[in-house]
Scaffold this motif. Structure first.
Motif, short mmCIF file in Angstrom:
data_model
loop_
_atom_site.label_atom_id
_atom_site.label_comp_id
_atom_site.label_asym_id
_atom_site.label_seq_id
_atom_site.Cartn_x
_atom_site.Cartn_y
_atom_site.Cartn_z
N ARG A 228 18.29 -72.56 30.18
CA ARG A 228 17.75 -71.86 28.84
C ARG A 228 17.43 -70.48 28.85
N SER A 229 17.95 -69.33 28.81
CA SER A 229 16.49 -68.23 29.28
C SER A 229 15.60 -68.35 28.53
N PRO A 230 14.24 -68.07 29.13
CA PRO A 230 12.90 -67.80 28.00
C PRO A 230 12.98 -67.12 27.05
N ASN A 231 13.96 -66.22 26.94
CA ASN A 231 14.31 -64.78 26.43
C ASN A 231 15.62 -65.42 24.79
N GLN A 232 15.64 -66.98 24.65
CA GLN A 232 16.81 -67.52 23.87
C GLN A 232 15.98 -68.53 23.23
N LEU A 233 16.31 -68.70 22.04
CA LEU A 233 16.08 -69.27 20.88
C LEU A 233 16.45 -70.45 21.42
N LYS A 234 16.58 -72.22 20.68
CA LYS A 234 17.24 -73.54 20.63
C LYS A 234 18.86 -72.80 19.79
N ASP A 235 18.72 -72.11 18.46
CA ASP A 235 20.01 -71.53 18.36
C ASP A 235 20.79 -70.52 18.71
N ASN A 236 20.50 -70.49 19.96
CA ASN A 236 20.97 -69.34 20.93
C ASN A 236 21.13 -67.86 20.76
N THR B 164 18.57 -63.93 21.03
CA THR B 164 17.57 -63.55 21.69
C THR B 164 16.76 -63.34 21.60
N VAL B 165 15.69 -63.57 21.41
CA VAL B 165 14.84 -63.22 21.56
C VAL B 165 14.34 -61.33 21.40
N ILE B 166 13.76 -60.41 20.78
CA ILE B 166 13.92 -59.23 21.51
C ILE B 166 12.64 -59.24 21.98
N THR B 167 12.58 -58.05 22.47
CA THR B 167 10.90 -57.53 23.60
C THR B 167 10.51 -56.24 23.42
N GLU B 168 11.24 -55.77 22.15
CA GLU B 168 11.24 -53.89 22.25
C GLU B 168 11.51 -54.24 20.54
N PHE B 169 10.72 -52.81 19.74
CA PHE B 169 11.58 -52.56 18.70
C PHE B 169 11.70 -50.62 18.65
N ILE B 170 12.02 -50.72 17.40
CA ILE B 170 12.14 -49.13 17.75
C ILE B 170 12.08 -48.71 15.84
N LEU B 171 10.97 -47.93 16.33
CA LEU B 171 10.40 -47.13 15.52
C LEU B 171 11.42 -46.20 14.86
N LEU B 172 11.84 -45.77 13.93
CA LEU B 172 12.65 -44.65 13.04
C LEU B 172 12.16 -43.42 13.01
N GLY B 173 11.01 -44.02 12.47
CA GLY B 173 9.73 -42.54 12.73
C GLY B 173 10.93 -41.70 11.03
N ARG C 162 12.22 -43.77 20.78
CA ARG C 162 11.34 -44.02 19.32
C ARG C 162 11.28 -45.95 20.02
N THR C 163 11.12 -46.81 21.03
CA THR C 163 11.05 -47.71 21.63
C THR C 163 9.59 -47.91 21.82
N ILE C 164 9.51 -49.13 21.08
CA ILE C 164 8.05 -49.82 21.97
C ILE C 164 8.38 -51.40 21.78
N SER C 165 6.97 -51.67 22.68
CA SER C 165 7.02 -53.77 23.12
C SER C 165 6.59 -54.23 21.44
N VAL C 166 7.03 -55.71 21.40
CA VAL C 166 6.16 -56.50 20.51
C VAL C 166 5.16 -56.33 20.76
N PRO D 173 17.58 -57.74 13.57
CA PRO D 173 17.66 -56.77 13.73
C PRO D 173 15.82 -55.81 14.59
N SER D 174 16.47 -54.88 15.36
CA SER D 174 14.98 -54.28 15.53
C SER D 174 14.52 -53.20 15.44
N GLU D 175 15.13 -52.79 14.23
CA GLU D 175 14.45 -50.59 14.39
C GLU D 175 14.07 -51.21 13.07
#
Length: 324
Positions: A6-14, A16-25, A99-103, A180-182
């Motif tokens: 499994r990819s380290p960026n995946q949960l057990k229920d498949n 995907t864990v996000i690594t960035e947020f989008i600040l809509l501002g 507008r992206t920012i890392s977690v 979602p990441s927004e």
């Protein structure tokens, strides 16, 4: 035998864990991006210049080495860091459109913002207590508000903010985000981040309510109580001149407290209806952006001692130009 990986960026229920947020501002009005950038840039320059100027004047002038200006020095230091936590990132997003920012960056911004906002609540309460002693117990003020108590109140404000936010971050770090990441805000705040979590949030919601009761209502009640006592004492002063002088010493602080707590409580305590949700960003601008700018303006323009100290500093730097 085939081993499943499994990819380290995946949960057990498949998921995907996000690594960035989008600040809509304020991205829903692209035609206003440049105007907003210029407005916030001017606010940032004025805020930093004003607070740094107050810090320098208080440090340089021995006559301002009093409890009231010691707390004002702390407040200006706090506001300098406070506004730098939010505005630079907002300015970059308005200018570049990114507008992206890392977690991890979002967590860092949330921690710094929460730490400084919490500290400000306690520091404003300490400043109101200082004004209470100065007006209600003027003969004992010097003995009661000594250097040791000043240091204890200021240090207690900074340490309380640190401890409360460390507890909060310990629970926040357990959250997992998988879309979602927004984030419909211009900075990373607790409620928008919690809503994006795909892990259980019941415990952290309970913890946040408990900590919130320590962060805002307690220092707010202390501040209000101090000012009720101050106003009652001022109204008992027989002379009109005496009442005006007493009001002038605490009116600037009262304005800052009213703006800060008024907008803060509007955002966090009122129900999240669709109408208020649209206004939350506007109200958030007041306590995150405008209050740090207003503090040096209010304290310097309304305070005779600060203006005199500033004039002396200018004369010392440019004696010939002023003499001519």
């Amino acid at each position: 035998m085939e081993v499943e990986t499994r990819s380290p960026n995946q949960l057990k229920d498949n998921r995907t864990v996000i690594t960035e947020f989008i600040l809509l501002g304020f991205g829903n009005r692209p035609e206003l991006q440049i105007l907003l950038f210029l407005v916030f840039l001017v606010i940032y320059i004025v805020t930093m210049s004003g607070n740094i100027l107050i810090i320098a004047v208080i440090v340089a002038d021995q006559h301002l080495h009093t409890p009231m200006y010691f707390f004002l020095w702390n407040l200006s230091c706090l506001e300098t860091c406070y506004t730098s936590t939010i505005l630079p990132r907002l300015l970059v997003s308005l200018l570049t459109g990114d507008r992206t920012i890392s977690v991890s960056g979002c967590f860092a911004q949330f921690y710094c913002f929460g730490y400084l906002a919490t500290t400000e609540c306690y520091l404003l309460a300490a400043m109101s207590y200082d004004r209470y002693l100065a007006i209600c117990n003027p003969l004992r003020y010097a003995a009661l508000m000594n250097g040791r108590l000043c240091l204890q109140l200021a240090a207690g404000s900074w340490i309380s903010g640190f401890l409360i936010c460390v507890i909060m971050m310990c629970f926040m770090s357990q959250l997992t985000f998988c879309g979602p990441s927004e984030i419909d805000h211009f900075f990373c705040d607790f409620s928008p981040m919690r809503k994006l979590s795909c892990s259980g949030t019941s415990m952290i919601t309970l913890v946040s309510l408990i900590l919130a009761s320590l962060v805002s209502p307690c220092p707010f009640l202390l501040t209000v109580t101090s000012y009720i006592c101050i106003i009652a004492a001022i109204l008992r002063i027989p002379s009109t001149t005496g009442r005006q002088n007493a009001f002038s010493t605490c009116s600037s602080h009262l304005i800052v407290v009213a703006v800060f707590y008024g907008t803060l409580m509007t955002v966090y305590l009122l129900p999240k209806t669709n109408t208020l949700k649209a206004l939350n960003k506007v109200f958030s601008v007041f306590y995150t952006v405008l209050t740090p700018m207003l503090n040096p303006l209010i304290y310097s323009l309304r305070n005779k001692e600060v203006k005199e100290a500033l004039c002396k500093a200018v004369k010392a730097k440019h004696p010939l130009s002023l003499a001519s």
